[in-house]
Every structure is written in C-alpha cells, then in structure tokens.
Design a protein around this motif. Structure first.
Motif, short mmCIF file in Angstrom:
data_model
loop_
_atom_site.label_atom_id
_atom_site.label_comp_id
_atom_site.label_asym_id
_atom_site.label_seq_id
_atom_site.Cartn_x
_atom_site.Cartn_y
_atom_site.Cartn_z
N THR A 1 0.84 -1.20 0.00
CA THR A 1 0.00 0.00 0.00
C THR A 1 0.87 1.24 0.00
OG1 THR A 1 -1.55 -1.26 1.37
CG2 THR A 1 -1.90 1.12 1.25
N VAL B 1 0.85 5.16 0.47
CA VAL B 1 0.04 6.27 0.96
C VAL B 1 0.79 7.55 0.62
CG1 VAL B 1 -0.91 7.42 2.99
CG2 VAL B 1 -1.03 4.92 2.82
N LYS C 1 2.99 8.59 -8.10
CA LYS C 1 2.22 7.46 -8.67
C LYS C 1 2.69 7.17 -10.10
CE LYS C 1 -2.45 5.82 -9.49
NZ LYS C 1 -2.85 5.99 -10.89
N SER D 1 -1.79 -0.86 -4.15
CA SER D 1 -2.75 0.24 -4.20
C SER D 1 -2.10 1.58 -3.88
CB SER D 1 -3.92 -0.02 -3.25
OG SER D 1 -3.53 0.24 -1.92
N TYR D 2 -2.61 2.61 -4.55
CA TYR D 2 -2.15 3.98 -4.33
C TYR D 2 -3.26 4.75 -3.64
CZ TYR D 2 1.55 2.87 -7.63
OH TYR D 2 2.62 2.29 -8.24
N ASN D 3 -2.90 5.46 -2.59
CA ASN D 3 -3.90 6.16 -1.80
C ASN D 3 -3.39 7.55 -1.45
OD1 ASN D 3 -5.68 3.66 -0.97
ND2 ASN D 3 -3.54 3.07 -0.78
N ILE E 1 -6.16 9.28 -7.84
CA ILE E 1 -5.65 8.48 -6.72
C ILE E 1 -6.76 8.35 -5.66
CG2 ILE E 1 -3.76 8.20 -5.04
CD1 ILE E 1 -2.16 10.28 -6.67
N ASN E 2 -6.88 7.15 -5.14
CA ASN E 2 -7.93 6.88 -4.16
C ASN E 2 -7.77 7.76 -2.91
OD1 ASN E 2 -9.99 5.44 -2.75
ND2 ASN E 2 -8.36 4.28 -1.70
N LEU F 1 -8.17 8.77 0.75
CA LEU F 1 -8.51 8.15 2.04
C LEU F 1 -9.19 9.15 2.97
CD1 LEU F 1 -5.27 6.08 2.77
CD2 LEU F 1 -7.49 5.18 2.07
N ILE G 1 -9.74 7.51 8.42
CA ILE G 1 -8.84 7.13 7.32
C ILE G 1 -8.42 5.66 7.48
CG2 ILE G 1 -6.46 7.48 6.50
CD1 ILE G 1 -6.95 10.50 6.89
N LYS H 1 -10.50 2.80 6.39
CA LYS H 1 -10.51 2.48 4.95
C LYS H 1 -9.29 1.64 4.57
CE LYS H 1 -12.90 6.69 3.69
NZ LYS H 1 -12.70 8.03 3.16
N LEU H 2 -8.27 1.74 5.40
CA LEU H 2 -7.02 1.02 5.09
C LEU H 2 -7.02 -0.41 5.60
CD1 LEU H 2 -4.03 3.48 5.80
CD2 LEU H 2 -4.53 2.33 3.65
#
Ligand SMILES: Nc1ncnc2c1ncn2[C@@H]1O[C@H](COP(=O)(O)OP(=O)(O)OP(=O)(O)O)[C@@H](O)[C@H]1O
Ligand SMILES: [Mg+2]
Length: 253
Positions: free
Chosen positions: A154, A156, A173, A185-187, A210-211, A213, A248, A251-252
């Motif tokens: 992950t 962040v 990213k 995943s990119y957050n 980008i997602n 959070l 936050i 969600k992680l």
C-alpha cells in the motif's frame, strides 16, 4: 504475510506525522508487532514515535559504510554474510510493540552491490516477522528507485492543501507505475487542511485519479508537541488529527 505500507509525498507535507499516526493507530488496535522503517536520511521518525533515546544508535547506512570502509574485515572463522547480518540486526531498536529501523545515510560512491544484496535479503527476512511494516520515506521520488526498499503493498501519498502537493502526489504514482513497481494500491491523504475544503480543490483531487482516504485537519497541538519534544504517538484520543485518522485507517484496514 506482512503488509508493507509506504508513506511518500512532497517535502513537509506531513509524511512523518502521518506515519506516526498510522503506527499509533495500529498499536492502539492491537495490530502488533509493527516494524517502523525510517527511510529518510534526514531522519525524524524516532522522535515522532518517542524512540529517539540513544542518539548514538547505529543505522543501516552507518553499518553499511563501516563494512564498506573496513572491506568486510570479519572476525576469524565467521562468514562475511553472517557478520554483516549480525551488524545490521544491531541497528534495530526494539520496544514492546514497535521495532524501529533507521536507514540513515545513503551509500557513498563505489560498488556496494554485495552489501546491498545482503541488506535486501536481511530487510525482506526481517519484514516477514511483522504483520505490519510502515516505511516513512524521504521527500520526492528518489526512494522509488532505491532498490533496497521492500515490496510495497500500500502506497500512501501525503499532500498538503496545495496544487504543488497534488502535482507531487501524481508524480509519485506516475513514476512508480512507469517503473512497474509491484505496488497493490495507491492512496492519498490531504494533511493540514483548513476547516472547509474548496470544491475546486476537491475536483483537483478527483483529477489525480488516486484513491482519497481522507483529510487530516490542521491541529495546533502538533507544533506545541513538536516544540515540547513530545512524540506524535502521545497525542490524546480526542485530538482532531487522531479522530480524523481513525476514519482514514478504517478504509485502510
Ligand atoms: N495536521 C497538522 N497540523 C499541524 N501541524 C502539522 C500537521 N501535520 C504536520 N504538521 C507539522 O508540519 C511539519 C512537517 O510535518 P512532517 O515532518 O510530518 O512532514 P514530512 O513530510 O515528514 O517532512 P519531510 O519532507 O521533511 O520529511 C512538522 O513541523 C509537523 O509538526
Ligand atoms: Mg519526514
């Protein structure tokens, strides 16, 4: 299997603060033990975690340099790799639920291939002992190309409330994808936000792709803690950043 979470982003956006908030959350939720890796040569994660105690502690970088300078001069009868691994293991600062590894300075000029190969193996092996590995990176993009970094599950990316922060987040990213790094995943976290976030900025966040959070508000208690040399991990549960981080983190994990 451990989950490796790397924190990245532009300088001063709050990467170290976010790393400490994340580690605080994991510790409070009993998701331990945690391996905290300070991958910024200008290290300050130990202070944020209240683990800076002995300033003379060796870092991975100083161990590597020492080994390089002495040309791997090992005690008689000891294999070179075992000696280097022993030295590297001495750089680990242990506590009840958090262990800390400070990477320190990057390699100098010369061929560090052998040492870095051992180091990579050592870090992979070490990381496997923890369900969670949190890496606080230096600002910018340099760390992405550093091959000593573990595989990341992950990513962040921390931005401040600015166009530049978001542009830098996008570059992180884009470069990681260009390099075909195996990141699952990119957050995105926006830190130090004002009370209300403008619709225009919201739109810019969406445009990064980008997602998101969530947002961490500006908190006056943070600079006070900083001046008083108090670790971020000691912030009370009622602190606005701690409560924002809880949403936050949900969600992680
Ligand atoms: N939400 C916040 N509210 C108030 N102050 C904050 C907040 N987040 C971070 N800060 C302060 O902003 C400064 C930069 O934060 P931090 O050191 O976490 O950033 P960084 O991205 O790790 O910086 P660097 O790129 O130098 O490693 C610090 O002084 C920190 O105490
Ligand atoms: Mg930092």
């Amino acid at each position: 299997m451990s989950r490796v979470i790397a924190i990245a982003g532009k300088g001063g956006t709050g990467k170290t603060t976010t790393s400490a908030l994340l580690i605080r959350f994991l510790k409070k939720s009993g998701k331990t033990p945690i391996l905290a890796v300070d991958a910024d040569p200008d290290s300050n994660l130990p202070e944020a975690l209240g683990m800076s105690g002995d300033k003379t502690l060796s870092t991975v970088g100083s161990t590597r340099q020492e080994f390089f300078d002495t040309k791997g001069d090992v005690p008689a009868g000891m294999p070179k790799e075992a000696f280097l691994e022993l030295k590297l293991s001495q750089a680990l600062v242990e506590s009840k639920s958090i262990d800390l590894l400070v990477m320190g300075r990057p390699e100098g000029s010369g061929c560090y291939c052998y040492i870095n190969n051992v180091l990579r193996k050592h870090l992979d092996h070490l990381g496997n002992n923890y369900p969670f590995v949190i890496i606080d990176n230096e600002a910018g993009l340099e760390h992405l190309s550093r091959r000593t970094e573990q595989n990341i599950d992950t990513m962040v990316i921390v931005s401040d409330y600015s166009h530049n922060g978001l542009r830098a987040a996008t570059r992180v990213k884009d470069l990681a994808e260009e390099m075909k790094l195996d990141i699952k995943s990119y957050n995105l976290i926006i830190n130090n936000t004002p009370v209300s976030v403008s619709p225009q900025f919201q739109k810019e966040i969406e445009d990064t792709g980008i997602n998101l959070l969530g947002f961490i508000p500006h908190d006056e208690q943070i600079p006070i803690f900083d001046i008083e040399n108090k670790p971020v991990t000691d912030l009370p549960d009622t602190s606005p950043v701690v409560t924002a981080f809880k949403t936050i983190a949900e969600k992680l994990f």
